[in-house]
Design a protein around this motif. Structure first.
Motif, PDB file in Angstrom:
ATOM      1  N   ASP A 147      23.236 -51.435 -53.654  1.00  0.00           N
ATOM      2  CA  ASP A 147      22.314 -50.537 -54.373  1.00  0.00           C
ATOM      3  C   ASP A 147      21.038 -50.435 -53.531  1.00  0.00           C
ATOM      4  O   ASP A 147      20.768 -51.283 -52.679  1.00  0.00           O
ATOM      5  N   SER A 148      20.277 -49.400 -53.774  1.00  0.00           N
ATOM      6  CA  SER A 148      19.012 -49.208 -53.028  1.00  0.00           C
ATOM      7  C   SER A 148      17.881 -48.912 -54.021  1.00  0.00           C
ATOM      8  O   SER A 148      18.105 -48.350 -55.095  1.00  0.00           O
ATOM      9  N   VAL A 149      16.702 -49.292 -53.592  1.00  0.00           N
ATOM     10  CA  VAL A 149      15.520 -49.104 -54.454  1.00  0.00           C
ATOM     11  C   VAL A 149      14.310 -48.837 -53.570  1.00  0.00           C
ATOM     12  O   VAL A 149      14.222 -49.374 -52.461  1.00  0.00           O
ATOM     13  N   ARG A 150      13.334 -47.999 -54.056  1.00  0.00           N
ATOM     14  CA  ARG A 150      12.097 -47.721 -53.312  1.00  0.00           C
ATOM     15  C   ARG A 150      10.942 -48.431 -54.015  1.00  0.00           C
ATOM     16  O   ARG A 150      10.725 -48.278 -55.202  1.00  0.00           O
ATOM     17  N   VAL A 151      10.272 -49.176 -53.166  1.00  0.00           N
ATOM     18  CA  VAL A 151       9.113 -49.923 -53.660  1.00  0.00           C
ATOM     19  C   VAL A 151       7.915 -49.536 -52.803  1.00  0.00           C
ATOM     20  O   VAL A 151       7.885 -49.836 -51.594  1.00  0.00           O
ATOM     21  N   GLY A 152       6.951 -48.814 -53.417  1.00  0.00           N
ATOM     22  CA  GLY A 152       5.744 -48.396 -52.682  1.00  0.00           C
ATOM     23  C   GLY A 152       6.079 -47.554 -51.487  1.00  0.00           C
ATOM     24  O   GLY A 152       5.403 -47.660 -50.448  1.00  0.00           O
ATOM     25  N   ALA A 154       8.671 -47.768 -49.603  1.00  0.00           N
ATOM     26  CA  ALA A 154       9.607 -48.429 -48.670  1.00  0.00           C
ATOM     27  C   ALA A 154      10.992 -48.502 -49.315  1.00  0.00           C
ATOM     28  O   ALA A 154      11.124 -48.825 -50.504  1.00  0.00           O
ATOM     29  N   ARG A 155      11.992 -48.208 -48.533  1.00  0.00           N
ATOM     30  CA  ARG A 155      13.367 -48.220 -49.043  1.00  0.00           C
ATOM     31  C   ARG A 155      13.965 -49.604 -48.793  1.00  0.00           C
ATOM     32  O   ARG A 155      14.018 -50.097 -47.668  1.00  0.00           O
ATOM     33  N   LEU A 156      14.452 -50.244 -49.886  1.00  0.00           N
ATOM     34  CA  LEU A 156      15.074 -51.564 -49.809  1.00  0.00           C
ATOM     35  C   LEU A 156      16.536 -51.437 -50.259  1.00  0.00           C
ATOM     36  O   LEU A 156      16.869 -50.630 -51.143  1.00  0.00           O
ATOM     37  N   THR A 157      17.410 -52.259 -49.655  1.00  0.00           N
ATOM     38  CA  THR A 157      18.820 -52.310 -50.074  1.00  0.00           C
ATOM     39  C   THR A 157      19.057 -53.631 -50.779  1.00  0.00           C
ATOM     40  O   THR A 157      18.578 -54.694 -50.360  1.00  0.00           O
ATOM     41  N   VAL A 158      19.809 -53.563 -51.851  1.00  0.00           N
ATOM     42  CA  VAL A 158      20.158 -54.751 -52.639  1.00  0.00           C
ATOM     43  C   VAL A 158      21.685 -54.908 -52.582  1.00  0.00           C
ATOM     44  O   VAL A 158      22.423 -54.017 -53.031  1.00  0.00           O
ATOM     45  N   ALA A 159      22.162 -56.018 -52.016  1.00  0.00           N
ATOM     46  CA  ALA A 159      23.600 -56.316 -51.939  1.00  0.00           C
ATOM     47  C   ALA A 159      23.867 -57.536 -52.805  1.00  0.00           C
ATOM     48  O   ALA A 159      23.212 -58.573 -52.670  1.00  0.00           O
TER      49      ALA A 159
END
Length: 551
Positions: A147-152, A154-159
């Motif tokens: 899954d992916s999420v944007r924080v401020g 910045a794009r982060l990936t969550v595995a």
């Protein structure tokens, strides 16, 4: 039939159970696929929940956007707490470059650059992916999603992922013959056994425990053992064997009873038949049975009646044959005794015509031949009167008997010559029998020279030493035409003759007489080479008895 039935039932049972197992296996695999999809969606939902919480966490914003050192240290433990709360077994957050910001399953991977996992999970999309991840103590196989999420900005990936085997194995535990094997590169080998593959589900596989993490393919294999079928066979086979043994026993008892009932009259019939011979044909096979045994008794009765009639005819034929045989033998022996007498009478008549003054002298010279021939005929008559010639064994001079036979035989076309052994061999035999043997052999030799201009018959004697005391060999050789192999093969047959007026008993009588004396007779002949008759008799010792019994 019972064995065939048992095998048929066993085979049909195996076929139906196998088909039922196949259907249950297919249903279990279908349920396994559904359960795997549900677990995959559950992992995705937990990651989406964790991503939403991640967007609301100010510590993440400070650590990712502002680079606050205190926030970064706090970020180390975010994934660990969230992983345990969400019921996951693997969870890690990475930035767009693939750097690990926080890891719940292996905290020491913080700040490590691992871009392979997000890329592989992104390529798989929503499909289930198996990931082997390191933990602080060991490694774990999980069903992973991305899954992916944007924080401020910045794009982060969550595995993240959860161990899937426990749920799937619980799903298959409803059927004790089904089992699940996870096969991936580097996995320990599966236990060997009598198992059948029901289905194999291929899944993408990422090995994070290896460096670098290669992408490969894993397989979820559902297998089935033959335990239930084998147990059912083991439980039913003894019953089949017991039923077969009982049936065979009953069949043998019934067969024995039936055989005894059938064989009893057959045994009695066989015993009655065994008592039949040509001297006892008084058996009667009357039977009131109307079955096969009665028919057999009737056939045996008719056969006995025919045998009874045939035995009467056979005895009459044997009597006539024996009478004819005896008559021929008497005729043959009497003729052999009359020949010397006829020769002496002819000689005396010739002397009376030509030299009357020497008649008395010639008569005295030939008187011994006349008396010997008369004694021969007298003894022959006495023996035939008893119908069983009694051989009187004594040691007799073979040379003397040979000389008498040669002296009493004359022929216008043959020259007779005696070749005696100077040692004067003797044999233990009846002189009359010995003389009959020589007269028959000499007579045959003389007859074989008929029609030739001149021929010679040589009668010789010889003692031959051997390991059993020695034998005396008598040889009667002629210079006649000889015999072929076919003629020699029939020479000893009774009543076989090639001479006009012959009886065909000469050599047959000689052979019987030689055998009675314990000797042997053989003929050496060839066409155009003459014939040699060789008689070998056991040598004897003791007082010599001359012909006619006078010593």
């Amino acid at each position: 039939p019972l064995a065939v039935l048992a095998l048929g039932v066993r085979r049909e049972m195996s076929r139906r159970l196998t088909d039922e197992d196949a259907r249950r296996g297919e249903a279990a695999v279908a349920a396994l696929r559904d359960d795997l999809a549900r677990q995959n969606e559950a992992v995705a939902a937990r990651l989406a929940t964790f991503g939403a919480e991640l967007r609301r966490d100010n510590r993440v914003r400070l650590a990712v956007v502002d680079g606050d050192p205190a926030a970064r240290r706090a970020l180390l433990d975010v994934a660990g707490g969230a992983m345990r709360a969400a019921g996951l077994d693997m969870l890690q957050v990475q930035d767009s470059a693939g750097r690990i910001l926080t890891s719940g399953h292996f905290r020491n991977e913080f700040d490590a650059l691992r871009p392979a996992l997000p890329l592989a999970l992104q390529a798989a999309g929503a499909s289930p992916v198996l990931v082997r991840a390191r933990t602080a103590d060991t490694s774990v196989i999980v069903l992973a999603r991305l899954d992916s999420v944007r924080v401020g900005g910045a794009r982060l990936t969550v595995a993240g992922g959860a161990v899937f085997e426990r749920g799937l194995r619980r799903q298959l535990a409803r059927d004790r013959d089904l089992s699940l094997e996870v096969d991936y590169p580097g996995a320990p080998p599966a236990a060997e056994g009598d198992r059948t593959v029901v289905a194999a589900l291929p899944l993408p596989f990422i090995d994070l425990a290896a460096a670098p993490a290669p992408a490969a393919t894993a397989s979820l294999t559902v297998t089935r053992s033959a335990g239930t079928l084998a147990e059912l066979r083991r439980s039913i086979d003894p019953w089949f064997v017991a039923a077969l043994a009982a049936t065979v026993t009953l069949a043998l008892l019934a067969a024995g009873w039936l055989a005894a009932r059938i064989s009893r009259p057959l045994t009695a019939l066989a015993e009655q038949t065994a008592r039949i011979d040509l001297d006892r044909l008084d058996q009667h096979f009357a039977s009131d049975r109307d079955d096969e045994i009665g028919a057999l008794a009737g056939v045996l009765g008719a056969l006995t009646d025919r045998l009874r009639s045939s035995a009467v005819r056979l005895r009459e034929a044997e009597r006539r044959l024996a009478t004819g045989d005896l008559a021929r033998q008497v005729n043959h022996d009497v003729k052999n005794g009359l020949v010397p007498i006829r020769n002496v009478v002819r000689h005396l008549a010739q002397v009376a015509r030509e030299e009357p003054e020497s008649l008395a002298r010639i008569f005295e010279e030939r008187r011994g031949t006349l008396e010997s021939s008369l004694d021969y005929l007298d003894t022959l008559a006495r023996n035939y009167a008893r119908l069983s010639p009694a051989a009187q064994h004594a040691h007799c001079d073979v040379n003397a008997v040979v000389a008498e036979v040669v002296r009493g035989t004359s022929s216008p076309h043959a020259t007779l010559r005696a070749a005696p052994d100077p040692a004067g061999p003797s044999v233990s035999a009846d002189p009359l029998v010995l003389r009959r043997i020589l007269e028959n052999l000499v007579g045959n030799a003389v007859d074989s020279l008929a029609g030739t201009r001149e021929g010679e018959v040589t009668v010789g004697t010889e003692r031959v030493d051997s390991g059993n005391g020695g034998v005396v060999r008598l040889t009667v050789a002629d210079t006649g035409p000889g015999m072929s192999r076919a003629e020699l093969d029939r020479a000893f047959d009774d009543f076989h003759t090639t001479k006009e007026g012959g009886t065909g008993l000469g050599l047959s009588i000689v052979r019987r007489l030689v055998i009675d004396l314990g000797g042997a007779l053989r003929i050496e002949t060839a066409p155009g080479a003459g014939t040699r008759a060789i008689v070998e008799l056991p040598a004897g010792a003791g007082p010599v008895v001359t012909e006619g019994g006078r010593g």
